[in-house]
Design an enzyme around this catalytic site. Structure first.
Site, short mmCIF file in Angstrom:
data_model
loop_
_atom_site.label_atom_id
_atom_site.label_comp_id
_atom_site.label_asym_id
_atom_site.label_seq_id
_atom_site.Cartn_x
_atom_site.Cartn_y
_atom_site.Cartn_z
N PRO A 191 0.84 -1.20 0.00
CA PRO A 191 0.00 0.00 0.00
C PRO A 191 0.87 1.25 0.00
O PRO A 191 1.80 1.35 0.80
CB PRO A 191 -0.80 -0.13 1.30
CG PRO A 191 -0.02 -1.07 2.16
CD PRO A 191 0.73 -1.98 1.24
N ALA A 207 -3.77 3.47 1.40
CA ALA A 207 -4.70 3.49 2.51
C ALA A 207 -5.91 4.37 2.17
O ALA A 207 -5.77 5.44 1.58
CB ALA A 207 -4.00 4.00 3.76
N GLN A 234 -7.01 -1.09 1.37
CA GLN A 234 -6.46 -0.95 2.72
C GLN A 234 -7.32 0.05 3.51
O GLN A 234 -7.39 1.23 3.16
CB GLN A 234 -5.00 -0.49 2.71
CG GLN A 234 -4.40 -0.71 4.10
CD GLN A 234 -3.02 -0.12 4.30
OE1 GLN A 234 -2.78 1.01 3.88
NE2 GLN A 234 -2.14 -0.86 4.94
N TYR A 291 -1.12 4.14 13.28
CA TYR A 291 -2.44 4.72 13.08
C TYR A 291 -3.42 4.12 14.10
O TYR A 291 -3.02 3.38 14.99
CB TYR A 291 -2.88 4.54 11.63
CG TYR A 291 -1.97 5.30 10.69
CD1 TYR A 291 -1.86 6.69 10.79
CD2 TYR A 291 -1.17 4.65 9.75
CE1 TYR A 291 -1.00 7.41 9.96
CE2 TYR A 291 -0.30 5.36 8.91
CZ TYR A 291 -0.22 6.74 9.03
OH TYR A 291 0.63 7.45 8.23
N SER A 345 12.27 -2.73 2.42
CA SER A 345 13.59 -2.58 1.80
C SER A 345 14.13 -3.88 1.21
O SER A 345 15.34 -4.10 1.16
CB SER A 345 14.59 -1.98 2.80
OG SER A 345 14.11 -0.73 3.27
#
Ligand SMILES: Cc1cc2nc3c(=O)[nH]c(=O)nc-3n(C[C@H](O)[C@H](O)[C@H](O)COP(=O)(O)O)c2cc1C
Length: 346
Positions: free
Chosen positions: A25, A58, A100, A178, A294
């Site tokens: 996302p 999102a 998402q 979040y 990564s």
């Protein structure tokens, strides 16, 4: 080495992915001013339809979940219609896409919706909204038990709206500090009622959201992203470990489509997790796990080979290379990602 990424993967009896590369996302802040996805967004996602699964940027479940400019929503008919166009475009190219579902909690800003900020506790984060440096973060209001019940309903409605819009499923955004993640960490959850202090209490709201959505749209179409290691907008606390030990055990009982780790660099070690986010999660969760952070296709394929996780999500390289999957499959060089690429939707 990367050949293993190109075999299908069965999430469950309803969903089989064509390959093991997921598009992570990626918030792009490109919806229109009514937070409706645009035609350019439909083209952007359709260009990436070769991913085994696209996880959408999102998507906010209701107005007070907004923390950044022009992030799309899924709570008005126009937003649902906008997403239907995105999903039709992705499906026409043979792709699959999950929405998402997002509420930013204390990372929201009243500038966007003109109301109160809600969070588990009245503890603000420091700093200012990215891209809008003049907006300092505000102190949230501790959400009431009645408001928590309403939030669960609003998550469930957003999941139903996602299915109405043609998404193949939803990934609940329980990561990256979040709202849902704010309940799971002691830094942001200082409650003394049945939603705070103990692992069972701190996991109560996240599990209520998961259960409500599973009931509404089916567990096989429901996934979750989690950040056991606090790494952004949150301080880690050694007591968080017990919360996640409990939470992951509970999630394993739910038969979700998958569990996805939220982290930018999966090489990062957390003292209180005795290792990386993925090594800790793998040790406590035995079902389908999506790794991220990564990775290259090579290092991600090696991690799958070593049973660190089952599926690989790729973020920034997918911004730089719409044809990421094809390039990896054909051994073609990749374009390097740079932050300037965020300015346009290619
Ligand atoms: C521009 C940008 C936007 C992001 N937006 C989201 C998001 O909306 N939801 C989310 O869970 N993670 C988001 N992330 C995190 C990515 O999903 C991913 O975990 C991270 O980029 C690490 O993967 P990578 O090294 O392959 O890029 C975002 C990352 C970037 C760089």
């Amino acid at each position: 080495m990367t050949a293993k990424l190109f075999t299908p993967y069965k999430l469950n009896d309803s969903i089989t992915l064509n390959n093991k590369i997921l598009m992570a996302p990626l918030t792009r802040c490109m919806a229109d001013d009514d937070l409706v996805p645009t035609a350019a967004m439909a083209e952007y996602y359709a260009r990436r339809a070769e991913a085994g699964l696209i996880i959408s940027e999102a998507v906010i479940i209701r107005p007070d979940g907004q923390g950044y400019p022009n992030t799309p929503g899924l709570f008005t008919p126009a937003q649902i219609d906008g997403w239907r166009k995105v999903n039709d475009a992705v499906h026409a190219k043979g792709g699959k896409i999950f929405a998402q579902l997002w509420h930013t909690g204390r990372v929201a800003h009243s500038h966007f919706f003109g109301g109160e900020i809600i969070a588990p506790s009245a503890v603000a984060i420091e700093g200012t909204v990215p891209r809008m440096r003049e907006l300092a973060y505000e102190t949230p209001k501790a959400v009431s038990v009645e408001e928590i019940a309403q939030l669960v309903k609003d998550y469930s409605q957003a999941a139903a709206n996602a299915i109405d819009a043609g998404f193949d499923g939803v990934e609940i955004h329980g990561a990256n500090a979040y709202l849902i993640d704010q309940f799971l960490h002691h830094d942001s959850n200082r409650r003394s009622d049945e939603y705070g202090q103990t692992p069972e209490n701190m996991a109560r709201f996240p599990l209520a959201v998961v259960d409500a959505i599973c009931e509404r749209i089916g567990n096989e179409r429901t996934a979750l992203r989690v950040s056991p290691g606090a790494y952004v907008n949150m301080k880690g606390d050694s007591r968080d470990r017990q919360v996640f030990d409990y939470f992951l055990k509970q999630l394993e009982l739910r038969d979700l489509a998958y569990l996805h780790i939220g982290i930018f660099d999966d090489a990062l070690e957390f003292d209180y997790l005795d290792g990386t986010a993925s090594s800790y999660t793998r040790a406590h969760y035995n079902k389908t796990l999506v790794g991220v952070g990564s990775y290259s296709a090579e290092s991600g394929a090696a991690a799958i080979e070593n049973n660190q996780f089952d599926l690989l999500a790729i973020g920034r390289p997918f911004i730089a290379n719409p044809d990421y999957v094809e390039r990896v499959r054909d051994n073609q060089p990749l374009v390097a990602y740079s932050d300037e690429m965020l300015a346009s939707l290619v």
